[in-house]
Design a protein around this motif. Structure first.
Motif, mmCIF file in Angstrom:
data_model
loop_
_atom_site.group_PDB
_atom_site.id
_atom_site.type_symbol
_atom_site.label_atom_id
_atom_site.label_comp_id
_atom_site.label_asym_id
_atom_site.label_seq_id
_atom_site.Cartn_x
_atom_site.Cartn_y
_atom_site.Cartn_z
ATOM 1 N N ASP A 76 114.156 84.014 -3.277
ATOM 2 C CA ASP A 76 115.480 84.112 -2.658
ATOM 3 C C ASP A 76 115.638 83.137 -1.499
ATOM 4 O OD1 ASP A 76 116.141 85.981 -4.463
ATOM 5 O OD2 ASP A 76 116.052 87.710 -3.115
ATOM 6 N N LYS A 117 122.672 89.693 -0.953
ATOM 7 C CA LYS A 117 122.609 88.739 -2.066
ATOM 8 C C LYS A 117 123.997 88.218 -2.420
ATOM 9 C CE LYS A 117 118.297 89.877 -4.123
ATOM 10 N NZ LYS A 117 117.621 91.008 -4.717
ATOM 11 N N LEU A 159 123.604 84.628 -4.233
ATOM 12 C CA LEU A 159 122.544 84.790 -5.233
ATOM 13 C C LEU A 159 123.013 85.657 -6.388
ATOM 14 C CD1 LEU A 159 119.492 85.362 -2.843
ATOM 15 C CD2 LEU A 159 120.046 83.303 -4.127
ATOM 16 N N PRO A 196 124.758 79.753 -4.469
ATOM 17 C CA PRO A 196 124.130 79.628 -3.162
ATOM 18 C C PRO A 196 124.655 78.407 -2.420
ATOM 19 C CG PRO A 196 122.484 80.026 -4.843
ATOM 20 C CD PRO A 196 123.783 79.793 -5.559
ATOM 21 N N ARG A 229 116.168 79.869 -3.195
ATOM 22 C CA ARG A 229 117.374 79.845 -4.019
ATOM 23 C C ARG A 229 118.625 79.867 -3.157
ATOM 24 N NH1 ARG A 229 117.738 84.614 -7.596
ATOM 25 N NH2 ARG A 229 119.831 83.873 -7.952
ATOM 26 N N SER A 230 118.569 80.637 -2.051
ATOM 27 C CA SER A 230 119.765 80.733 -1.210
ATOM 28 C C SER A 230 120.083 79.391 -0.558
ATOM 29 C CB SER A 230 119.575 81.814 -0.139
ATOM 30 O OG SER A 230 118.590 81.425 0.780
ATOM 31 N N LEU A 231 119.129 78.471 -0.567
ATOM 32 C CA LEU A 231 119.381 77.142 -0.026
ATOM 33 C C LEU A 231 119.808 76.171 -1.120
ATOM 34 C CD1 LEU A 231 116.239 76.965 2.248
ATOM 35 C CD2 LEU A 231 118.570 77.155 3.041
ATOM 36 N N GLY A 232 119.888 76.695 -2.340
ATOM 37 C CA GLY A 232 120.317 75.852 -3.447
ATOM 38 C C GLY A 232 119.190 75.090 -4.112
ATOM 39 N N ALA A 254 124.948 85.651 0.177
ATOM 40 C CA ALA A 254 124.139 84.444 0.007
ATOM 41 C C ALA A 254 124.473 83.704 -1.277
ATOM 42 C CB ALA A 254 122.658 84.793 0.027
#
Lengths: 270, 275
Positions: free
Chosen positions: B172, A52, A57, A75, B175-178, A55
């Motif tokens: 996730d 996380k 996050l 992110p 979200r990890s891709l924005g 990434a």
């Protein structure tokens, strides 16, 4: 040396009702561009927290997580992720599942180009002919392949794999290891692989980081000495056995079952 | 690399095509046969016990009742149907609203759950006279209100559970891709909750009918199948009463299968292929 991923002195604690629960305490990991780093450690030592952080996050309490020497604060679309649970969207076809990141990451691709990109990835992992199937119609190994394609479709620089093969049977897993190497040849990325499987770590990665028990710090770094594709027979050489023995011993130390020896094997780097 | 897929799903052979094939398919024949068996048993029980008309109607009494009052059945059946549907639509809107609020916010879930459960626990038959007095004269509004009140709870609960049990990995990945929260909701949370939503809607359909008829029977104002039932009761016309029950069952089945059809269209992916 130019490291794509640079994690240094990272500390992090989760807030719980009974006070802060430290999970990471002095984590250092560096992965050069194009490198493949496996992270092993006892259960619950904070490995998923690490994914996380990379990434974007989460932000660590202390220390720094850098990609290309820039601090990760949120992110970014240059990261791809795959988990043990393939988390495919059941209402989409396999093709549309793989395309998903392209619908989110800003890009100028047309629908046809997106499909073409997804199809080429799917055929690379042997899923040709399954593009229009639903995830529920595929076996676990096939779902995981599709998940891998989704993680790669937007050409991320960094691929984070959180125990992606953990729920698969041994033979399917070995299949996917081979596919991983082929994929990396054709779609270069810098990889971080969280795993519990020591054989997997030395077969896929060129560097294995052993984390201590919670709160985790970097306890040991093993240089596998090879990078790029290798044969499964490689796992049955004396050299591989030696590396596995070292890692096994380090894990036992991390679990608190063995004392660090003075005559620790001298393969460690850094 | 020689790659062998772990399993190949062969295309199924085409089934008996055409309208004849459909009418003789198991999906059509089985339920019709069940209905016929049910009616025969009913007839048999009434006949075996020698129950007269004024005690218990038998299926063979019903055609006469329908023939005599067919116009009333059409008018009042329509009144019941549209008010039920409007109540149901309201229940969907409000239920999804509550469900979203409770699904996304733990605080709101903690705050609202006991209130909703308590509200749901109140027998709606007791609310009917209150509503009837409060909005005296507004028959349509009262009926719709009861249909709505009785049927929104399952929808609210299922949507909130669907949203709050969304695996964090799904979030996730996006979200990890924005992706923004709205995108996550639109691309993942909404479609993923649809099967639960339709499951609840099937329950709510029948509940909404109960609500409509409660109002129509308890507070008769001469509208709807409930009122027709009540007039049958007043006149000791048992065949009419039973004819109303069967008409209600019919409407319930129709509405239920409309929901099933919608579910197939919007959440057909959730249905597992047999075999």
């Amino acid at each position: 040396m130019n490291h794509l991923i640079d994690i240094s002195g990272v500390r992090h604690a989760y807030k719980t009702e009974s006070g802060p629960l430290p999970v990471l305490d002095g984590l250092d990991i560096s992965v050069p561009e194009g490198g493949f780093c496996a992270v092993v450690g006892p259960s619950g030592c904070g490995k998923s927290t690490l994914t996380k952080l990379i990434a974007g996050l989460m932000r660590p309490d202390a220390g720094s997580v850098k990609l290309h020497r820039t601090e990760v604060t949120s992110p970014r679309s240059t990261v791809g992720m795959a988990f043990q649970n393939p988390v495919l969207l059941e209402w989409r076809t396999i093709l549309d599942n793989v395309i998903l990141p392209l619908e989110i990451v800003p890009n100028k691709l047309t629908r046809a180009q997106r499909e073409e990109r997804a199809r080429s990835l799917l055929s690379m992992v042997g899923l040709e002919g399954f593009e229009e199937k639903r995830p529920s119609e595929l076996s676990g190994g096939m779902r995981q392949r599709a998940s891998l394609c989704r993680a790669l479709v937007h050409k991320p620089e960094v691929l984070i794999l959180d125990e992606p093969f953990g729920a698969l049977d041994a033979f399917t897993r070995e299949d996917l290891w081979q596919i991983m190497h082929q994929v990396k040849e054709r779609e270069p990325f810098t990889g971080v692989l969280i795993t519990h499987d020591l054989r997997e770590s030395i077969f896929l990665a060129d560097q294995v980081v052993v984390l201590s028990g919670r709160p985790a710090r970097t306890q040991y770094v093993l240089d596998v000495g090879t990078s790029g594709p290798r044969d499964l027979d490689h796992l049955y050489t004396a050299e591989a056995s030696e590396m596995l023995a070292i890692l096994r011993h380090q894990i036992e130390i991390a679990q608190g079952r063995a004392e660090p020896q003075a005559s620790a094997p001298a393969r460690a780097v850094q | 690399m020689a790659y062998v897929p772990e399993h190949m799903t062969a295309d199924k052979p085409p089934k008996g095509a055409g309208i004849v094939g459909f009418l003789t398919s198991r999906a059509v024949v089985a339920p019709i046969a069940a209905v016929v068996v049910f009616l025969l048993l009913w007839e048999l029980i009434v006949w075996a016990n020698g129950w007269p008309d004024y005690l218990m109607a038998s299926p063979s009494d019903l055609p006469a009742a329908y023939a005599q009052y067919w116009e009333l059945f059409l008018i009042m059946g329509w009144q019941t149907l549209w008010r039920t549907i409007v109540g149901l639509v309201l229940a969907v809107i409000v239920g999804v609203g509550f469900g979203m609020v409770m699904g996304f916010s733990r605080t709101m879930r903690d705050a609202l759950y006991p209130l909703l459960v308590g509200f749901n626990a109140i027998p709606k038959a007791t609310v009917v006279p209150i509503v009837a007095l409060l909005f005296v004269g507004a028959h349509d509004f009262n009926t719709i209100l009861i249909a709505f009140m009785i049927s929104f709870f399952p929808i609210a609960v299922s949507v909130s559970i669907g949203l709050s049990t969304l695996e964090p990995e799904y979030r996730d990945i996006l979200r990890s891709l924005g992706a923004s929260q709205t995108t996550i909701f639109r691309k993942i949370a909404l479609p993923k909750t649809l099967p639960e939503f339709f499951g609840a809607l099937k329950v709510s359909v029948t509940l909404a009918f109960i609500g409509t008829n409660l109002m129509e029977i308890v507070s008769p104002h001469g509208r709807g199948l409930g009122a027709l039932f009540d007039s049958g009761k007043t006149n000791s016309n048992y065949p009419l009463m039973f004819a109303v029950l069967i008409a209600l069952a019919f409407l319930g089945i129709v509405l239920y299968y409309i929901v099933v059809a919608l579910e197939k269209i919007f959440a057909g992916w959730a249905e597992r292929q047999p075999g």
